[in-house]
Write a protein that holds these residues in place. Structure first.
Motif, PDB file in Angstrom:
ATOM      1  N   ALA A 181       0.694  -1.243   0.026  1.00 33.25           N
ATOM      2  CA  ALA A 181       0.118   0.036  -0.102  1.00 33.25           C
ATOM      3  C   ALA A 181       0.864   1.175   0.012  1.00 33.25           C
ATOM      4  N   HIS A 184       1.637   3.579  -2.865  1.00 33.35           N
ATOM      5  CA  HIS A 184       0.597   4.530  -3.419  1.00 33.35           C
ATOM      6  C   HIS A 184       0.295   5.468  -2.435  1.00 33.35           C
ATOM      7  N   ALA A 185       0.780   5.254  -1.156  1.00 36.23           N
ATOM      8  CA  ALA A 185       0.375   6.294  -0.202  1.00 36.23           C
ATOM      9  C   ALA A 185       1.483   6.595   0.894  1.00 36.23           C
ATOM     10  N   VAL A 188      -0.782   5.008   5.963  1.00 32.69           N
ATOM     11  CA  VAL A 188      -2.124   3.812   5.491  1.00 32.69           C
ATOM     12  C   VAL A 188      -2.459   3.590   6.916  1.00 32.69           C
ATOM     13  N   THR A 220     -14.081   4.762   6.175  1.00 29.18           N
ATOM     14  CA  THR A 220     -14.176   4.677   4.634  1.00 29.18           C
ATOM     15  C   THR A 220     -14.744   5.681   3.809  1.00 29.18           C
ATOM     16  N   ASP A 223     -12.118   8.658   4.000  1.00 28.84           N
ATOM     17  CA  ASP A 223     -11.042   8.192   2.907  1.00 28.84           C
ATOM     18  C   ASP A 223     -11.771   8.677   1.457  1.00 28.84           C
ATOM     19  N   VAL A 229      -6.933  11.195   6.389  1.00 32.00           N
ATOM     20  CA  VAL A 229      -7.199  10.039   7.264  1.00 32.00           C
ATOM     21  C   VAL A 229      -6.318  10.487   8.656  1.00 32.00           C
ATOM     22  N   PRO A 277      -0.517  11.723  -0.142  1.00 29.94           N
ATOM     23  CA  PRO A 277      -1.496  11.059   0.170  1.00 29.94           C
ATOM     24  C   PRO A 277      -1.967  10.100   1.294  1.00 29.94           C
ATOM     25  N   THR A 278      -2.786  10.013   1.876  1.00 34.55           N
ATOM     26  CA  THR A 278      -3.264   9.209   3.084  1.00 34.55           C
ATOM     27  C   THR A 278      -4.369   8.232   2.504  1.00 34.55           C
ATOM     28  N   ARG A 279      -4.385   6.828   3.431  1.00 33.07           N
ATOM     29  CA  ARG A 279      -5.342   5.943   2.871  1.00 33.07           C
ATOM     30  C   ARG A 279      -5.767   5.123   4.172  1.00 33.07           C
ATOM     31  N   LEU A 281      -7.539   1.591   4.696  1.00 32.15           N
ATOM     32  CA  LEU A 281      -7.466   0.429   3.755  1.00 32.15           C
ATOM     33  C   LEU A 281      -8.129  -0.686   4.580  1.00 32.15           C
TER      34      LEU A 281
END
Length: 463
Positions: A181, A184-185, A188, A220, A223, A229, A277-279, A281
């Motif tokens: 992950a 891409h971020a 996470v 969710t 996000d 996040v 970017p934050t996520r 998941l």
């Protein structure tokens, strides 16, 4: 015999309390309903959902770089051994290093940590130069400095840093999932599952309901809408370059805010505000098991109130001063939701006071002491709307709890709502007074939760 002016005043006060509580509860209900609608719309349009992954394929992956786990400790002798041994067992990767932050004036925890260091070469014990407890953020910053020393010794930089508490039971697949992950971020966060705790079906159990709903629905949606996040402090990972940027922004004092009670919450939002970017998941194995951090939460009223006091104080009250308001409508909406805790506590207090007043007035009417409170069309509408909202909210909570833990816990989720509300009232009041003391110059204290039980120990005993 009527009570005259006193009785009339009591009836009038009851009417005004009902109007006040009805209006603001309806506003809160509409806010929650908006999240529900957003959740359903995002699910229907395919923008939100829980992904599925093959556990065997994920476990077979090799980490693409070194990973460090930060675990700050203060008086955690009962649980730290179980946490670290479980993590070492389910994460056998040689690229892993676990850094345990301890204090010299906590010899019991330090002794267990030293024993863990001898058992596995992947464990490092870091002793804070200050006597504890300082703050969780200070302990994390001490671990960060130790990480820099470790990198200098190795001659290479770590790929990622995971944050965990001393009572966590990590997920076997989380480390590999983070590794993928973070391509891409920059940050996470995985879900946290509060587990039903033997002997505390209601106090510890209300965390089960809150986390099931918050980490399946609210986070969710947040996000998906790009609202940033916030960190939960456990079950999250940050890319090493992002950690360096946060540390640099704090003028070399370390990446974690020592003057915050909820440095983990701020940490995730700081990364988002810097444009990284934050996520959040949420993934399951093909067999249906949620990849999440599992833990027991406080099982006593006093401990729960102290823990939630810190959350309300740090997020709702300090948040106004420390991080202000984010950019964009979605971020500001969730900032407002995060900071409604004190107002929610006041409304709940008024609502329960109103229930007591209604019971008293019912008894007084039976003796002919006061007249019946007459509800106009507006109050009738408010009462009906709020009752419908209560039924809806209870059903939603039961659905999310039942999805993870079955129908018995779903039924208990409804019964636990008054417990959750009572703790919220007590924590809101305590947080407000604590915040006022800090405005007068009182120091911020790490008022941590005592941990006595660990799910990994119970799992071994059950086996």
């Amino acid at each position: 015999m009527a009570l005259g002016q006193g009785g009339a005043l009591f009836v009038a006060m009851q009417h005004e309390m009902l109007l006040f509580a009805g209006v603001f509860f309806l506003i809160g209900a509409l806010d929650e309903f908006a999240v529900d609608i957003a959740y359903l719309w995002l699910r229907l349009t395919g923008r939100l959902g829980t992904g599925r992954i093959d556990a065997g394929d994920l476990a077979a992956n090799t980490l693409t770089g070194d990973a460090a786990v930060f675990i700050p400790c203060w008086q955690e002798v009962r649980v730290i051994g179980a946490t670290v041994r479980h993590a070492l067992a389910v994460w056998p990767d040689p690229e892993l290093t676990i850094l345990i932050g301890c204090y010299a004036n906590d010899p019991a925890t330090l002794a267990v940590a030293r024993a863990l260091e001898k058992e596995d070469r992947r464990v490092r014990v870091v002793v804070n130069p200050e006597f504890g407890p300082t703050s969780k953020a200070d302990c994390l910053n001490c671990l960060y400095r130790a990480l820099e020393d470790e990198e200098a010794m190795r001659g290479r930089v770590f790929r990622m840093v995971l944050l965990h508490d001393a009572e966590d039971m990590v997920d076997p697949l989380a480390l590999k999932l983070f590794d993928i992950a973070l391509d891409h971020a920059a940050f996470v966060q995985l879900p946290v599952l509060a587990l039903p705790k033997p002997g505390s079906r209601f106090v510890a159990g209300h965390y089960v309901d809150e986390f099931c709903e918050a980490h399946a629905k609210t986070m969710t949606v947040r996000d998906a809408l790009g609202a940033g996040v916030p960190g939960a402090g456990v079950g999250c990972a940050v890319r090493r370059d992002a950690l360096s940027r946060i540390a640099a922004a704090r003028n070399g004092r370390g990446p974690f805010a020592v003057d915050s009670l909820t440095e983990d919450y701020e940490f995730g939002l700081d990364i988002a505000m810097m444009g990284m970017p934050t996520r959040f998941l949420r993934m399951r194995t093909k067999e249906g098991r949620l990849i999440a951090t599992r833990a027991y939460f406080p099982g006593r009223i006093g401990e729960s109130v102290r823990q939630k006091t810190r959350w309300v104080h740090g997020i709702a009250l300090q948040g106004w001063d420390r991080i202000g308001w984010g950019k964009g409508a979605a971020r500001r909406w969730f900032d407002l939701r995060d900071r409604r805790g004190p107002l929610a506590a006041l409304l709940l207090f008024v609502a329960y006071g109103l229930l007591a007043a209604m019971a008293l007035s019912w008894a007084a009417r039976g003796f002919g002491l006061i007249e019946t409170v007459r509800l106009g069309p507006l109050l009738h509408l408010l009462v009906a709307a709020n009752f419908a909202a209560l039924v809806w909210r209870s059903a939603i909570r039961a659905v999310f709890t039942g999805r993870e833990f079955g129908w018995r816990e779903a039924a208990l989720a409804v019964a636990r709502i008054p417990v959750s509300n009572t703790i919220a009232i007590l924590a809101g009041r305590r947080a407000l007074f604590a915040y006022l003391r800090t405005l007068r110059g009182a120091p911020i204290v790490w008022e941590k939760t005592d941990h006595r039980d660990h799910p990994a120990i119970d799992a071994r005993e059950a086996a």
